[in-house]
Motif scaffolding. Structure first.
Motif, PDB file in Angstrom:
ATOM      1  N   ALA A 142       8.830   4.873   4.892  1.00 54.54           N
ATOM      2  CA  ALA A 142       9.841   5.768   4.404  1.00 54.54           C
ATOM      3  C   ALA A 142       9.824   7.036   5.379  1.00 54.54           C
ATOM      4  O   ALA A 142      10.950   7.621   5.700  1.00 54.54           O
ATOM      5  N   TYR A 143       8.857   7.506   6.084  1.00 51.04           N
ATOM      6  CA  TYR A 143       8.955   8.584   6.915  1.00 51.04           C
ATOM      7  C   TYR A 143       9.741   8.422   7.921  1.00 51.04           C
ATOM      8  O   TYR A 143      10.364   8.977   8.809  1.00 51.04           O
ATOM      9  N   GLY A 144       9.565   7.144   8.721  1.00 46.08           N
ATOM     10  CA  GLY A 144      10.169   6.349   9.726  1.00 46.08           C
ATOM     11  C   GLY A 144      11.573   6.480   9.604  1.00 46.08           C
ATOM     12  O   GLY A 144      12.395   6.751  10.575  1.00 46.08           O
ATOM     13  N   ILE A 145      11.928   6.242   8.478  1.00 50.62           N
ATOM     14  CA  ILE A 145      13.206   5.891   7.999  1.00 50.62           C
ATOM     15  C   ILE A 145      14.053   7.476   7.983  1.00 50.62           C
ATOM     16  O   ILE A 145      14.959   7.757   8.367  1.00 50.62           O
ATOM     17  N   LEU A 146      13.478   8.366   7.469  1.00 49.42           N
ATOM     18  CA  LEU A 146      13.836   9.649   7.142  1.00 49.42           C
ATOM     19  C   LEU A 146      13.807  10.397   8.480  1.00 49.42           C
ATOM     20  O   LEU A 146      15.015  11.052   8.834  1.00 49.42           O
ATOM     21  N   LEU A 147      13.195  10.318   9.563  1.00 47.50           N
ATOM     22  CA  LEU A 147      13.267  10.794  10.682  1.00 47.50           C
ATOM     23  C   LEU A 147      14.364  10.301  11.581  1.00 47.50           C
ATOM     24  O   LEU A 147      14.907  11.008  12.340  1.00 47.50           O
ATOM     25  N   LYS A 172       0.893  -1.164   0.004  1.00 47.07           N
ATOM     26  CA  LYS A 172      -0.119   0.025  -0.062  1.00 47.07           C
ATOM     27  C   LYS A 172       0.831   1.342   0.037  1.00 47.07           C
ATOM     28  O   LYS A 172       1.944   1.361   0.678  1.00 47.07           O
ATOM     29  N   VAL A 173       0.458   2.366  -0.730  1.00 52.95           N
ATOM     30  CA  VAL A 173       1.250   3.428  -0.921  1.00 52.95           C
ATOM     31  C   VAL A 173       1.314   4.144   0.420  1.00 52.95           C
ATOM     32  O   VAL A 173       2.125   4.551   1.010  1.00 52.95           O
ATOM     33  N   CYS A 174      -0.034   4.061   1.248  1.00 53.19           N
ATOM     34  CA  CYS A 174       0.201   4.901   2.641  1.00 53.19           C
ATOM     35  C   CYS A 174       1.170   4.393   3.638  1.00 53.19           C
ATOM     36  O   CYS A 174       1.841   4.924   4.248  1.00 53.19           O
ATOM     37  N   CYS A 175       1.276   2.864   3.501  1.00 52.79           N
ATOM     38  CA  CYS A 175       2.270   2.260   4.373  1.00 52.79           C
ATOM     39  C   CYS A 175       3.677   2.420   3.895  1.00 52.79           C
ATOM     40  O   CYS A 175       4.555   2.478   4.719  1.00 52.79           O
ATOM     41  N   ALA A 206      -1.017  12.777  11.464  1.00 52.74           N
ATOM     42  CA  ALA A 206      -1.969  12.190  10.311  1.00 52.74           C
ATOM     43  C   ALA A 206      -1.420  11.140   9.471  1.00 52.74           C
ATOM     44  O   ALA A 206      -2.210  10.433   8.933  1.00 52.74           O
ATOM     45  N   MET A 207      -0.211  10.926   9.273  1.00 54.18           N
ATOM     46  CA  MET A 207       0.574  10.010   8.573  1.00 54.18           C
ATOM     47  C   MET A 207       0.308   8.626   9.175  1.00 54.18           C
ATOM     48  O   MET A 207       0.586   7.877   8.427  1.00 54.18           O
ATOM     49  N   GLU A 218      -2.147   7.424  11.488  1.00 50.28           N
ATOM     50  CA  GLU A 218      -3.553   7.276  12.002  1.00 50.28           C
ATOM     51  C   GLU A 218      -3.943   5.764  11.814  1.00 50.28           C
ATOM     52  O   GLU A 218      -4.522   5.204  12.779  1.00 50.28           O
ATOM     53  N   GLU A 219      -3.872   5.226  10.875  1.00 60.00           N
ATOM     54  CA  GLU A 219      -4.314   3.878  10.423  1.00 60.00           C
ATOM     55  C   GLU A 219      -3.244   2.864  11.091  1.00 60.00           C
ATOM     56  O   GLU A 219      -2.051   3.066  11.188  1.00 60.00           O
ATOM     57  N   PRO A 220      -4.125   1.703  11.741  1.00 59.77           N
ATOM     58  CA  PRO A 220      -2.712   0.745  12.471  1.00 59.77           C
ATOM     59  C   PRO A 220      -1.739   0.308  11.641  1.00 59.77           C
ATOM     60  O   PRO A 220      -0.718   0.218  11.909  1.00 59.77           O
ATOM     61  N   CYS A 221      -2.089  -0.025  10.282  1.00 64.04           N
ATOM     62  CA  CYS A 221      -1.141  -0.735   9.282  1.00 64.04           C
ATOM     63  C   CYS A 221      -0.115   0.301   9.043  1.00 64.04           C
ATOM     64  O   CYS A 221       1.080  -0.026   9.253  1.00 64.04           O
ATOM     65  N   CYS A 222      -0.372   1.702   8.752  1.00 66.80           N
ATOM     66  CA  CYS A 222       0.675   2.752   8.734  1.00 66.80           C
ATOM     67  C   CYS A 222       1.526   2.987  10.066  1.00 66.80           C
ATOM     68  O   CYS A 222       2.623   3.289   9.980  1.00 66.80           O
ATOM     69  N   ARG A 223       0.933   3.136  11.042  1.00 66.27           N
ATOM     70  CA  ARG A 223       1.600   3.191  12.276  1.00 66.27           C
ATOM     71  C   ARG A 223       2.578   2.068  12.519  1.00 66.27           C
ATOM     72  O   ARG A 223       3.835   2.324  12.833  1.00 66.27           O
ATOM     73  N   ALA A 224       2.068   0.756  12.137  1.00 66.75           N
ATOM     74  CA  ALA A 224       3.232  -0.300  12.218  1.00 66.75           C
ATOM     75  C   ALA A 224       4.398  -0.238  11.228  1.00 66.75           C
ATOM     76  O   ALA A 224       5.480  -0.305  11.414  1.00 66.75           O
ATOM     77  N   ALA A 225       3.882   0.376   9.916  1.00 62.61           N
ATOM     78  CA  ALA A 225       4.790   0.650   9.284  1.00 62.61           C
ATOM     79  C   ALA A 225       5.982   1.574   9.473  1.00 62.61           C
ATOM     80  O   ALA A 225       7.087   1.600   9.126  1.00 62.61           O
ATOM     81  N   PHE A 226       5.380   2.776   9.992  1.00 61.46           N
ATOM     82  CA  PHE A 226       6.323   3.928  10.492  1.00 61.46           C
ATOM     83  C   PHE A 226       7.078   3.299  11.432  1.00 61.46           C
ATOM     84  O   PHE A 226       8.503   3.674  11.379  1.00 61.46           O
ATOM     85  N   LEU A 227       6.622   2.588  12.405  1.00 60.72           N
ATOM     86  CA  LEU A 227       7.682   2.093  13.430  1.00 60.72           C
ATOM     87  C   LEU A 227       8.719   1.229  12.890  1.00 60.72           C
ATOM     88  O   LEU A 227       9.931   1.306  13.226  1.00 60.72           O
ATOM     89  N   ARG A 228       8.168   0.285  11.844  1.00 58.84           N
ATOM     90  CA  ARG A 228       9.263  -0.406  11.277  1.00 58.84           C
ATOM     91  C   ARG A 228      10.510   0.375  10.452  1.00 58.84           C
ATOM     92  O   ARG A 228      11.538  -0.018  10.745  1.00 58.84           O
ATOM     93  N   GLY A 229      10.005   1.423  10.024  1.00 64.04           N
ATOM     94  CA  GLY A 229      11.078   2.340   9.549  1.00 64.04           C
ATOM     95  C   GLY A 229      12.055   2.883  10.313  1.00 64.04           C
ATOM     96  O   GLY A 229      13.110   2.965   9.988  1.00 64.04           O
ATOM     97  N   VAL A 230      11.459   3.170  11.362  1.00 63.99           N
ATOM     98  CA  VAL A 230      12.304   3.892  12.649  1.00 63.99           C
ATOM     99  C   VAL A 230      13.160   3.012  13.009  1.00 63.99           C
ATOM    100  O   VAL A 230      14.487   3.194  13.396  1.00 63.99           O
TER     101      VAL A 230
END
Length: 318
Positions: free
Chosen positions: A26-31, A18-21, A110-111, A113-125
């Motif tokens: 990528a957002y988590g990686i960048l931060l 998914k694009v949102c994930c 806002a990036m 909010e969804e559980p799948c996106c939150r998990a993806a963000f933490l994965r990037g981190v």
């Protein structure tokens, strides 16, 4: 390979769908990467699997290619860089920042909010700033960044997700970390590394089993020492009764007890009780041995009293 390396390899096998994930990861990686500002993105890694994942992820998330990237199969540090202004503006706009202002890194909730996106963000981190210690040694997972505000907001995000972390500043970096095995297991499961989470759980079970065995061995050793000490005390009491020629005066049951204890000085109370014919209870045997000890102490007390009387100086009247 380290446990961190193996965990990140497991995460690299997840598909970028998914694009949102993809954007959240990528957002988590960048931060949490080496450099992210209005003039440069610079990501450095030594993991070839992560290096293979990065171009696909950024293409899916932002529709762009890195200006510079290490060749596949290259050894050592692998560098991925973007310096082209239009590409940087696209990334900054996509993440909800204003390119006309100074880029102060914080989490755009806002990036995620969804559980799948939150998990993806933490994965990037975790990809960019995470490390985890081999759980057979100790439990420690940390996420490190040079951006204070991002670190603070990550703590808020984790608490909202049910994983309250601890935080500390180290040199010029800000560290969010876990030291509880169950929290580490849950975090790894959330970001898509169930095998690593199971390895943490298995390590904990092995440690608990080993500690349980050690406690049992220590307890058994203490019991053996206690039994040996008690047997030695009983043998000493029997010796004093024999020297005082009191054994023949004992009741038959105590005589039997004396004979068996002398015959089997190494046995525990329970083992010695089974040597009687018929066997006696442990409580019964304990009572008999206490009686023998009391009789021996009585002899010692009488002997001491007589010696004190003999050593008492004569009183000569006036």
């Amino acid at each position: 390979m380290s446990f961190s390396y193996d965990t990140k390899n497991e995460l690299c096998h997840l598909n970028v769908q998914k694009v949102c994930c993809a954007r959240a990861e990528a957002y988590g990686i960048l931060l949490y990467c080496n450099t992210f500002n209005s003039t440069e993105v610079r990501i450095v890694t030594e993991n070839p699997n992560f290096a293979t994942r990065l171009p696909k992820l950024f293409q899916r998330a932002f529709g762009l290619r890195f200006d510079r990237q290490s060749e596949p199969g290259q050894q050592g540090k692998l560098v991925f860089q973007i310096t082209e202004g239009k590409k940087l503006d696209r990334i900054i706009n996509t993440l909800g920042y204003d390119p006309r202002q100074n880029l102060v890194l914080h989490i755009n909730f806002a990036m995620v909010e969804e559980p799948c996106c939150r998990a993806a963000f933490l994965r990037g981190v975790f990809f960019a700033g995470g490390s985890i210690t081999d759980p057979l040694k100790r439990y420690h997972l940390e996420l490190t960044t040079s951006h204070l505000q991002a670190s603070r907001e990550l703590g808020v995000l984790l608490r909202e997700s049910g994983y309250p972390p601890k935080s500390i500043s180290r040199n010029a970096s800000f560290v969010t970390y876990f030291k509880q095995s169950d929290q580490i297991e849950d975090f790894l499961t959330l970001i898509g590394a169930p095998v690593a989470a199971m390895n943490v759980m298995t390590a904990k079970m092995e440690k608990d089993l080993r500690n349980s065995v050690n406690r049992q061995l220590n307890c058994d050793s203490a019991n053996v020492d206690k039994a040996i000490s008690a047997a030695m005390e009983q043998m000493e009491a029997i010796r004093r009764l024999r020297e005082a020629e009191k054994l023949e005066d004992l009741p038959d049951k105590l005589k039997e007890t004396v004979l068996l204890r002398e015959k089997y000085p190494e046995l525990t109370l329970a083992e010695l009780a089974r040597e009687f014919d018929p066997p006696v209870t442990k409580s019964c045997l304990n009572h008999r041995l206490r009686k023998i000890l009391e009789l021996a102490k009585g002899i010692e007390s009488n002997t001491t009293s007589q010696e004190e009387q003999e050593n008492e100086p004569l009183q000569i009247g006036k």
